[in-house]
Design an enzyme around this catalytic site. Structure first.
Site, PDB file in Angstrom:
ATOM      1  N   VAL A  94      54.170  49.697  53.443  1.00 30.76           N
ATOM      2  CA  VAL A  94      53.303  48.611  53.891  1.00 30.76           C
ATOM      3  C   VAL A  94      54.166  47.694  54.744  1.00 30.76           C
ATOM      4  O   VAL A  94      55.217  47.227  54.284  1.00 30.76           O
ATOM      5  CB  VAL A  94      52.710  47.830  52.700  1.00 30.76           C
ATOM      6  CG1 VAL A  94      51.852  46.667  53.192  1.00 30.76           C
ATOM      7  CG2 VAL A  94      51.908  48.753  51.783  1.00 30.76           C
ATOM      8  N   GLY A 102      47.288  43.970  48.740  1.00 30.38           N
ATOM      9  CA  GLY A 102      46.682  45.011  47.911  1.00 30.38           C
ATOM     10  C   GLY A 102      46.693  46.396  48.533  1.00 30.38           C
ATOM     11  O   GLY A 102      46.114  47.327  47.990  1.00 30.38           O
ATOM     12  N   GLY A 104      49.221  48.581  48.961  1.00 31.51           N
ATOM     13  CA  GLY A 104      49.973  49.571  48.189  1.00 31.51           C
ATOM     14  C   GLY A 104      49.159  50.084  47.018  1.00 31.51           C
ATOM     15  O   GLY A 104      49.088  51.294  46.782  1.00 31.51           O
ATOM     16  N   ASN A 131      65.928  49.682  44.735  1.00 30.42           N
ATOM     17  CA  ASN A 131      64.718  49.055  45.251  1.00 30.42           C
ATOM     18  C   ASN A 131      63.908  48.426  44.109  1.00 30.42           C
ATOM     19  O   ASN A 131      62.841  48.904  43.735  1.00 30.42           O
ATOM     20  CB  ASN A 131      63.891  50.090  46.024  1.00 30.42           C
ATOM     21  CG  ASN A 131      62.789  49.455  46.839  1.00 30.42           C
ATOM     22  OD1 ASN A 131      62.461  48.284  46.662  1.00 30.42           O
ATOM     23  ND2 ASN A 131      62.204  50.231  47.726  1.00 30.42           N
ATOM     24  N   TYR A 138      55.759  49.807  40.822  1.00 35.23           N
ATOM     25  CA  TYR A 138      55.334  51.086  40.241  1.00 35.23           C
ATOM     26  C   TYR A 138      55.207  50.994  38.725  1.00 35.23           C
ATOM     27  O   TYR A 138      54.273  51.537  38.136  1.00 35.23           O
ATOM     28  CB  TYR A 138      56.315  52.194  40.618  1.00 35.23           C
ATOM     29  CG  TYR A 138      56.406  52.467  42.100  1.00 35.23           C
ATOM     30  CD1 TYR A 138      55.290  52.408  42.930  1.00 35.23           C
ATOM     31  CD2 TYR A 138      57.625  52.795  42.687  1.00 35.23           C
ATOM     32  CE1 TYR A 138      55.378  52.657  44.285  1.00 35.23           C
ATOM     33  CE2 TYR A 138      57.726  53.050  44.041  1.00 35.23           C
ATOM     34  CZ  TYR A 138      56.602  52.982  44.830  1.00 35.23           C
ATOM     35  OH  TYR A 138      56.700  53.235  46.170  1.00 35.23           O
TER      36      TYR A 138
END
Length: 166
Positions: A94, A102, A104, A131, A138
């Site tokens: 992104v 929103g 992702g 990262n 996630y």
């Protein structure tokens, strides 16, 4: 096609999107500290995504004016244990100015929908261990780390040498 809250649209990539997709790929490489690693071209993306026998696929977030704001590039995997395909997410990106919109979540949700619609039990990807923003993102979505697994890669001269060992 899914309209997002800010008027952008999440859709499957289509011919004409290649330059925007490539710009996202380059921006991801820049972010991952590999700015010179991208050899891909618009023509290569055209052949890969839209050729006679596509082996990779992409969802994009289109700002409505043709600007590609975000991408998810993926391909099929196969599990010998389940006897079923799955989706491997190669790149999720992104553009920085559109983060927290929103996109992702929407792209990962679209991949989850694709998995369920096709009967694929797995959606998998890798993330760089440094990262932390991505890892946190996630984790918040329920993605589990596969800590006992380590990715291996053979390229260049090692690949050529391996090819002669058979």
């Amino acid at each position: 096609m899914t309209e997002l809250t800010d008027g952008a649209v999440l859709r499957r990539a289509r011919p004409g999107d290649e330059a925007g997709i490539l710009a996202c790929i380059q921006a991801l490489a820049d972010y991952e500290r590999e700015p010179d690693a991208v050899d891909n071209t618009v023509d290569m993306l055209t052949a890969t995504l839209f050729g006679d026998d596509p082996r990779a696929f992409a969802f994009v977030v289109d700002g409505g004016d043709g600007e590609i704001r975000a991408i998810a590039i993926w391909f099929l995997t196969y599990s010998t244990w389940t006897g079923k395909h799955g989706i491997w997410l190669e790149d999720l990106y992104v553009h920085e100015r559109y983060r927290s919109h929103g996109y992702g979540v929407a792209l990962l949700s679209a991949l989850a929908v694709e998995c369920l619609a096709q009967g694929y039990p797995r959606l998998e990807w890798t993330v760089l261990d440094w990262n932390e923003p991505a890892i946190g993102f996630y984790r918040a979505l329920g993605a589990e780390a596969m800590d006992e697994w380590t990715t291996r890669r053979v390229t260049g001269a090692a690949l050529e040498a391996l090819a002669t060992r058979g």
